[in-house]
Design an enzyme around this catalytic site. Structure first.
Site, short mmCIF file in Angstrom:
data_model
loop_
_atom_site.label_atom_id
_atom_site.label_comp_id
_atom_site.label_asym_id
_atom_site.label_seq_id
_atom_site.Cartn_x
_atom_site.Cartn_y
_atom_site.Cartn_z
N GLU A 52 -7.44 -5.01 -9.94
CA GLU A 52 -7.58 -6.39 -9.46
C GLU A 52 -7.29 -6.43 -7.98
O GLU A 52 -6.47 -5.63 -7.50
CB GLU A 52 -6.54 -7.30 -10.14
CG GLU A 52 -6.70 -7.42 -11.63
CD GLU A 52 -5.49 -8.12 -12.25
OE1 GLU A 52 -4.79 -8.87 -11.54
OE2 GLU A 52 -5.26 -7.90 -13.45
N LYS B 271 -5.40 -7.54 -4.79
CA LYS B 271 -4.05 -8.04 -4.55
C LYS B 271 -4.19 -9.18 -3.56
O LYS B 271 -4.56 -8.97 -2.40
CB LYS B 271 -3.19 -6.92 -4.00
CG LYS B 271 -1.74 -7.31 -3.78
CD LYS B 271 -0.94 -6.05 -3.49
CE LYS B 271 0.50 -6.28 -3.12
NZ LYS B 271 0.86 -7.49 -2.46
N ASP C 55 -3.18 -11.93 -1.02
CA ASP C 55 -2.05 -12.07 -0.10
C ASP C 55 -1.63 -13.53 -0.05
O ASP C 55 -1.93 -14.25 0.90
CB ASP C 55 -2.45 -11.57 1.28
CG ASP C 55 -1.22 -11.28 2.12
OD1 ASP C 55 -0.10 -11.31 1.57
OD2 ASP C 55 -1.37 -11.05 3.33
N TYR D 156 -3.08 -14.39 -12.82
CA TYR D 156 -3.34 -13.06 -13.38
C TYR D 156 -2.34 -12.58 -14.42
O TYR D 156 -2.47 -11.49 -14.94
CB TYR D 156 -3.42 -12.02 -12.26
CG TYR D 156 -2.27 -12.09 -11.27
CD1 TYR D 156 -0.98 -11.72 -11.62
CD2 TYR D 156 -2.50 -12.57 -9.98
CE1 TYR D 156 0.06 -11.80 -10.73
CE2 TYR D 156 -1.45 -12.65 -9.07
CZ TYR D 156 -0.18 -12.27 -9.46
OH TYR D 156 0.86 -12.37 -8.57
N LYS E 23 -1.95 -0.40 -1.20
CA LYS E 23 -2.09 -1.22 0.01
C LYS E 23 -3.20 -0.64 0.89
O LYS E 23 -3.19 0.56 1.19
CB LYS E 23 -0.78 -1.20 0.80
CG LYS E 23 0.37 -1.90 0.12
CD LYS E 23 0.15 -3.40 0.10
CE LYS E 23 1.42 -4.19 0.03
NZ LYS E 23 2.29 -4.24 1.10
S1 IVH Z 1 0.78 -8.22 -10.88
C1 IVH Z 1 4.48 -7.64 -13.24
N1 IVH Z 1 -1.57 -8.80 -9.78
O1 IVH Z 1 1.75 -8.83 -5.18
C2 IVH Z 1 3.30 -8.21 -12.60
N2 IVH Z 1 0.40 -9.09 -8.48
O2 IVH Z 1 3.97 -6.65 -4.51
C3 IVH Z 1 3.43 -8.20 -11.15
N3 IVH Z 1 0.00 -9.99 -6.25
O3 IVH Z 1 4.65 -9.82 -6.90
C4 IVH Z 1 2.36 -8.80 -10.42
N4 IVH Z 1 -2.18 -10.16 -6.44
O4 IVH Z 1 3.05 -11.67 -5.89
C5 IVH Z 1 -0.23 -8.74 -9.61
N5 IVH Z 1 -3.68 -9.31 -8.95
C6 IVH Z 1 -2.35 -9.24 -8.79
C7 IVH Z 1 -1.72 -9.64 -7.59
C8 IVH Z 1 -0.34 -9.54 -7.47
C9 IVH Z 1 -1.13 -10.36 -5.65
C10 IVH Z 1 1.34 -10.08 -5.63
C11 IVH Z 1 2.40 -10.60 -6.55
C12 IVH Z 1 3.33 -9.44 -6.72
C13 IVH Z 1 3.11 -8.69 -5.44
C14 IVH Z 1 3.47 -7.22 -5.64
#
Ligand code: IVH
Length: 676
Positions: A120, A122, A124, A234, A320
């Site tokens: 997925e 990520k 921001d 998500y 990243k």
């Molecule tokens: S999964 C246990 N999926 O990135 C599940 N996080 O550094 C944890 N984030 O804390 C999150 N897009 O704030 C997940 N598609 C995505 C995401 C995502 C952004 C953020 C989220 C998380 C941080 C991780």
């Protein structure tokens, strides 16, 4: 005594319930699916009907009503709430090797039984947890320290893509659950917000994430409502009947949440790396910022088996993207004089390709900023784009500094008129205070003619500079006296182009009041404030007569703006500018939108028309009640394609929007104008 609710007639109650459903449906089509089924005007009508019912019978108001999305009463502070289970953070991977190590660890931890990973983007943004109970929105909380966050229920209610009621309450989702995801600010909304803040002399946000956090943490939800926040969800806790992460995402999608479409179920390290490669490039084309890819073991059972160590799950990793930073050299640091006399240092750079485009210059904002970063001419610097949009110097690389450079010092005199520059106490910028300064004059005229103001087509920097240089124009009103003969003495004009420009200037003698107010270029008055002033005062004369107390009494106008606007209106220069415009025949149109056969329709022009200028075409559309739009979406009613049309035509074809060529457009206009 009867209760409030009991006094509501049954018919009103039924209609309100019906309207809530209908409005919700259309809001979702628009905000979540980008696929509206009705026009904005029809939507507004339904919305207003609901609002009127609720105003008449306050007992009908429910917290999940779409009318509550505009924001309730301001809070004193946020209260703390505990998350159902802690909000975890992720371990990071910065290279393909680290992703490979992650896959190996997962395989070891599950005896090699994992065969699917969900990739997925990520996002921001700002992590958010929403609680639903029996299909209804009950609470929103920020991540906080992961265990406890802040209650931002009222603010998050204003985000249109957050459902107040789920679409399939009896679906696979549990009765009570938390759904987690990101709240973010689209790049365009970020750029617009910063432009507004800059204009108002306020500090700007470094990136969309900070801006989103700022919007979510407003004590006054009506402010949040205006910022244009968006969401992608998500994570589901508990997961109900879903067995895999892809099923979770589908279930969220079905329930009415906004789920990012760019996700993929992969089955090998190669497929994962291919996804990373693909999005490393494509991410700049998105209208939101993504800083990486989250790779998750798909099967929830295996996720549980792998478990969590020190607040990070073993079943997921955040890859990243390498930061989009490039080195380049500062060739020069000239200063530019803006229309308000503010002097801005700008770094002229060795051209460099970063985050999707070539950058040649970047603002250094003010002298304190140059001093803080100690940027010098000849320095090699690291450049990036804030929010993927605005180029910015991150830092200087001191090892690469040539010998014998000097600290940059702000000029003491205006580069255009040589008058002394003044830095007033409490201000970050130095200003040229000479109202006759030619640089300010050119900038004021450019602003006056710009798209957001009078929108005079063909009046760009090259023309304005020459007009000023030749002494044909010194202030806005003079533009309306420019003759074809004068234009013919300038570079780049032939008979026809000179004639066209004179015409397009003439046509802009009548513009909507907010445009005229914006065009005056008063400090702190951008298009939003101009709109507020126009709404309140109704005419330019009424505004011109306003005292600073009267201005301060206008909702949405603060002390600084009231003081500066009043100072401008009462200054000799301000009065003269207004008197001269009036004498030149410039006047504001009535601000109410004409109603007519095109009411509620957006018509977008692309390419050039032979028979009229673009502003003229726009004015005719407006006069028929239509709305001349600037970009094409499914909501666009018609695209008018002139000669050498741009990508808007392609987009119209792709979306199946009606296209009219010039002849058909003219015929349609004439026909409709006859009917009036
Ligand atoms: S999964 C246990 N999926 O990135 C599940 N996080 O550094 C944890 N984030 O804390 C999150 N897009 O704030 C997940 N598609 C995505 C995401 C995502 C952004 C953020 C989220 C998380 C941080 C991780």
């Amino acid at each position: 005594m009867t209760t409030e609710a009991a006094t509501v007639p049954a018919a009103a109650r039924a209609r309100a319930a019906e309207l809530r459903g209908v409005v919700d449906h259309h809001a979702r089509q628009y905000h979540v699916l980008d696929a509206p089924e009705i026009t904005d005007a029809e939507y507004d009508r339904l919305f207003r009907e609901l609002l009127e019912l609720e105003t008449r019978y306050p007992g009908l108001q429910t917290p999940d009503s779409p009318t509550q999305r505009v924001g309730g009463a301001p809070l004193e502070s946020f209260t703390k709430v505990r998350h159902r289970t802690p909000m975890l953070s992720l371990n990071n991977a910065f290279s393909a090797e680290e992703v490979r190590d992650f896959v190996r660890r997962v395989e070891r931890g599950t005896d090699g039984a994992v065969d699917s990973y969900v990739c997925e983007l990520k996002i921001d943004g700002l992590a958010m947890s929403l609680t639903y109970s029996d299909g209804e929105y009950v609470r929103a909380a920020t991540r906080g320290n992961g265990v406890e966050g802040e209650d931002v229920t009222a603010n998050v209610r204003t985000i249109r893509s957050v459902p107040m009621k789920l679409r399939s309450p009896d679906g696979p989702l549990p009765r009570v659950f938390e759904v987690r995801g990101e709240v973010y600010l689209p790049k365009a909304a970020f750029a617009a917000l910063n432009a507004r803040l800059e204009e108002a002399g306020k500090p700007t946000y470094a990136n969309p994430r900070n801006a989103a956090a700022g919007a979510v943490r407003q004590l006054d939800p009506t402010v949040t409502a205006k910022r244009g926040l968006q969401t992608f969800m998500y994570h589901l806790d508990p997961p109900g009947t879903a067995r895999t992460q892809d099923e979770v995402l589908s279930a969220l999608d079905t329930a009415g949440f906004r789920v990012n479409p760019h996700r993929r179920v992969t089955h090998s390290l190669e497929e994962i790396l291919a996804f990373l490669d693909e999005w490393g490039e494509r991410r700049h084309d998105l209208d939101y910022e993504t800083d990486g890819v989250v790779i998750k073991v798909a099967a929830l059972g295996q996720q549980a088996e792998l478990g969590t160590i020190s607040r990070s799950p073993r079943w997921a990793i955040a890859y990243k993207f390498p930061p989009e930073e490039k080195e380049t050299v500062v060739l020069d640091i000239p200063v530019f004089v803006g229309r308000t006399g503010a002097v801005t240092p700008v770094a002229m750079l060795e051209p460099v390709f970063v985050a999707g485009s070539t950058v040649r210059r970047c603002t250094l904002h003010n002298e304190d900023e140059v001093a803080r970063k100690d940027v010098r001419i000849g320095d090699t610097v690291v450049l990036h784009k804030a929010g993927d949009v605005i180029p910015e110097i991150v830092r200087v690389i001191p090892e690469k500094r040539p010998r014998r450079t000097k600290r940059w010092a702000p000029p003491q005199h205006c580069p255009a008129c040589n008058s002394e520059l003044v830095r007033e106490p409490g201000e970050a910028v130095r200003r040229c205070l000479n109202p006759l300064c030619p640089a300010q004059r050119v900038e004021r005229l450019l602003h006056f003619a710009s798209r957001g103001a009078m929108n005079i087509e063909g009046l760009g920097p090259a023309v304005i500079e020459q007009l000023v240089e030749h002494g044909f124009v010194t202030e806005a009103a003079d533009l309306f006296g420019v003759t074809k003969e004068q234009l013919l003495t300038l570079e780049g004009f032939a008979d026809r182009s000179a004639e066209k420009l004179v015409q397009s200037i003439e046509q802009r003698k009548r513009v909507p009041l907010p445009r005229l107010i914006t065009a005056l270029g008063m400090r702190h008055v951008g298009d939003h404030t101009a709109e507020v002033l126009a709404q309140h005062f109704g005419t330019l004369d009424a505004l011109a007569a306003a005292t600073s107390e009267e201005l301060l009494a206008v909702e949405g106008i603060g002390e600084v703006v009231a003081r500066d606007v009043a100072a401008w209106l009462q200054s000799d220069e301000g009065r003269e500018v207004l008197a001269n415009l009036r004498r030149a025949g410039v006047e504001a149109e009535h601000t109410e939108r004409a109603s007519g056969p095109l009411s509620g329709q957006t018509w977008v022009l692309t390419g050039t028309l032979d028979s009229m200028t673009r502003p003229e075409a726009e004015d005719r559309i407006r006069a028929l009640g239509g709305n001349p739009g600037s970009s094409v979406s499914r909501k666009t009613h018609t695209v008018v394609a002139g000669a050498s049309p741009g990508s808007k035509l392609e987009k119209a074809r792709r979306l199946g929007v009606r296209v009219l060529e010039e002849d058909a457009f003219l015929a349609a206009l004439e026909e409709l104008e006859k009917q009036r």
